[in-house]
Write a protein that holds these residues in place. Structure first.
Motif, PDB file in Angstrom:
ATOM      1  N   GLY A   1     105.704   0.734  39.815  1.00 49.79           N
ATOM      2  CA  GLY A   1     105.787  -0.337  39.426  1.00 49.79           C
ATOM      3  C   GLY A   1     105.135  -0.746  37.717  1.00 49.79           C
ATOM      4  O   GLY A   1     104.962   0.621  37.427  1.00 49.79           O
ATOM      5  N   ARG A   2     105.126  -1.611  37.440  1.00 53.12           N
ATOM      6  CA  ARG A   2     104.393  -1.828  36.060  1.00 53.12           C
ATOM      7  C   ARG A   2     102.895  -1.483  35.736  1.00 53.12           C
ATOM      8  O   ARG A   2     102.524  -1.373  34.871  1.00 53.12           O
ATOM      9  N   TRP A   3     102.367  -1.414  37.212  1.00 56.27           N
ATOM     10  CA  TRP A   3     100.587  -1.034  36.903  1.00 56.27           C
ATOM     11  C   TRP A   3     100.586   0.465  36.798  1.00 56.27           C
ATOM     12  O   TRP A   3      99.486   0.811  36.676  1.00 56.27           O
ATOM     13  N   GLU A   4     101.519   1.249  36.700  1.00 55.70           N
ATOM     14  CA  GLU A   4     101.487   2.785  37.106  1.00 55.70           C
ATOM     15  C   GLU A   4     100.702   3.323  35.591  1.00 55.70           C
ATOM     16  O   GLU A   4     100.027   4.265  35.828  1.00 55.70           O
ATOM     17  N   VAL A   5     100.814   2.570  34.628  1.00 53.01           N
ATOM     18  CA  VAL A   5     100.103   3.145  33.355  1.00 53.01           C
ATOM     19  C   VAL A   5      98.673   3.042  33.556  1.00 53.01           C
ATOM     20  O   VAL A   5      97.981   3.522  33.037  1.00 53.01           O
ATOM     21  N   PHE A   6      98.200   2.137  34.467  1.00 53.27           N
ATOM     22  CA  PHE A   6      96.804   2.049  34.804  1.00 53.27           C
ATOM     23  C   PHE A   6      96.102   2.952  35.643  1.00 53.27           C
ATOM     24  O   PHE A   6      94.951   2.914  35.757  1.00 53.27           O
ATOM     25  N   ALA A   7      96.951   3.414  36.409  1.00 51.58           N
ATOM     26  CA  ALA A   7      96.699   4.226  37.577  1.00 51.58           C
ATOM     27  C   ALA A   7      95.635   5.696  37.254  1.00 51.58           C
ATOM     28  O   ALA A   7      94.881   6.103  37.989  1.00 51.58           O
ATOM     29  N   GLY A   8      95.779   6.079  35.930  1.00 49.53           N
ATOM     30  CA  GLY A   8      95.157   7.199  35.531  1.00 49.53           C
ATOM     31  C   GLY A   8      93.606   6.773  34.798  1.00 49.53           C
ATOM     32  O   GLY A   8      92.997   7.706  34.604  1.00 49.53           O
ATOM     33  N   GLY A   9      93.513   5.571  34.842  1.00 48.23           N
ATOM     34  CA  GLY A   9      92.134   4.935  34.321  1.00 48.23           C
ATOM     35  C   GLY A   9      92.107   5.034  32.682  1.00 48.23           C
ATOM     36  O   GLY A   9      91.019   4.439  32.364  1.00 48.23           O
ATOM     37  N   LYS A  10      92.997   5.675  32.326  1.00 47.28           N
ATOM     38  CA  LYS A  10      92.889   5.730  30.585  1.00 47.28           C
ATOM     39  C   LYS A  10      93.254   4.498  29.914  1.00 47.28           C
ATOM     40  O   LYS A  10      92.563   4.058  28.974  1.00 47.28           O
ATOM     41  N   ALA A  11      94.152   3.474  30.668  1.00 44.89           N
ATOM     42  CA  ALA A  11      94.440   2.247  30.010  1.00 44.89           C
ATOM     43  C   ALA A  11      93.048   1.249  30.194  1.00 44.89           C
ATOM     44  O   ALA A  11      92.921   0.778  29.023  1.00 44.89           O
ATOM     45  N   PHE A  12      92.388   1.454  31.346  1.00 48.99           N
ATOM     46  CA  PHE A  12      91.441   0.750  31.183  1.00 48.99           C
ATOM     47  C   PHE A  12      90.158   1.229  30.220  1.00 48.99           C
ATOM     48  O   PHE A  12      89.451   0.483  29.673  1.00 48.99           O
ATOM     49  N   ALA A  13      90.329   2.565  30.447  1.00 48.01           N
ATOM     50  CA  ALA A  13      89.060   3.099  29.493  1.00 48.01           C
ATOM     51  C   ALA A  13      89.416   2.523  27.926  1.00 48.01           C
ATOM     52  O   ALA A  13      88.469   2.341  27.160  1.00 48.01           O
ATOM     53  N   ALA A  14      90.888   2.566  27.486  1.00 48.53           N
ATOM     54  CA  ALA A  14      90.909   2.224  26.336  1.00 48.53           C
ATOM     55  C   ALA A  14      90.638   0.645  25.864  1.00 48.53           C
ATOM     56  O   ALA A  14      90.162   0.534  24.997  1.00 48.53           O
ATOM     57  N   LEU A  15      90.885   0.133  26.926  1.00 45.56           N
ATOM     58  CA  LEU A  15      90.557  -1.517  26.756  1.00 45.56           C
ATOM     59  C   LEU A  15      89.225  -1.653  26.408  1.00 45.56           C
ATOM     60  O   LEU A  15      88.569  -2.292  25.742  1.00 45.56           O
ATOM     61  N   LEU A  16      88.434  -0.951  27.428  1.00 51.28           N
ATOM     62  CA  LEU A  16      86.862  -1.037  27.337  1.00 51.28           C
ATOM     63  C   LEU A  16      86.435  -0.344  26.101  1.00 51.28           C
ATOM     64  O   LEU A  16      85.393  -0.742  25.305  1.00 51.28           O
ATOM     65  N   HIS A  17      87.000   0.675  25.506  1.00 52.74           N
ATOM     66  CA  HIS A  17      86.539   1.312  24.308  1.00 52.74           C
ATOM     67  C   HIS A  17      87.083   0.230  23.040  1.00 52.74           C
ATOM     68  O   HIS A  17      86.062   0.038  22.223  1.00 52.74           O
ATOM     69  N   ASN A  18      88.302  -0.352  23.389  1.00 48.90           N
ATOM     70  CA  ASN A  18      88.538  -1.467  22.288  1.00 48.90           C
ATOM     71  C   ASN A  18      87.409  -2.480  22.063  1.00 48.90           C
ATOM     72  O   ASN A  18      87.161  -2.990  21.144  1.00 48.90           O
ATOM     73  N   TYR A  19      87.013  -3.011  23.294  1.00 48.37           N
ATOM     74  CA  TYR A  19      85.920  -4.084  23.170  1.00 48.37           C
ATOM     75  C   TYR A  19      84.659  -3.528  22.818  1.00 48.37           C
ATOM     76  O   TYR A  19      84.135  -4.381  21.908  1.00 48.37           O
ATOM     77  N   ASP A  20      84.116  -2.291  23.013  1.00 49.61           N
ATOM     78  CA  ASP A  20      82.970  -1.741  22.381  1.00 49.61           C
ATOM     79  C   ASP A  20      82.962  -0.575  22.307  1.00 49.61           C
ATOM     80  O   ASP A  20      82.446   0.258  23.500  1.00 49.61           O
TER      81      ASP A  20
END
Length: 119
Positions: A1-20
């Protein structure tokens, strides 16, 4: 599905890195999806007070609840937007304080000059 990009954790890590980027260094993200996700989820909870609504294993195997993922990512977005607004307001306040300090200095200098001219 469309959430597969988040499954590796790197997308969430990128969001967090972008935040701070000082709090979470994206270059420290490895290839272990579960570790990446758990680190990101823990950081979102500690840094942004966003509760972990998704289990890393469920996300990896594709069984995570889509509504929970939608809510979780929207909470991240809103935390980021709120932080951006806080930073903008802080910058505006700092600029106004600096301008006020310049005006006070100019006013004080004008008073000193006037006092010197009258003596």
């Amino acid at each position: 599905g469309r959430w597969e990009v988040f499954a590796g954790g790197k997308a969430f890590a990128a969001l967090l890195h972008n935040y701070d980027n000082e709090y979470f260094d994206y270059s420290s993200v490895g290839d272990n999806a579960e570790d990446n996700l758990n680190r990101a989820f823990k950081a979102f909870e500690e840094r942004l007070a966003i509760p972990q609504l998704v289990d890393a294993k469920d996300l990896i195997n594709g069984t995570a609840d889509e509504r929970s993922l939608t809510l979780y990512t929207s909470l991240i977005y809103h935390a980021y937007a709120t932080n951006e607004e806080k930073m903008r307001l802080r910058n505006e306040a700092r600029q106004k304080e600096e301008e006020l300090a310049r005006q006070r200095a100019a006013h004080d200098e004008a008073l000193r000059s006037k006092g010197n001219l009258e003596s």
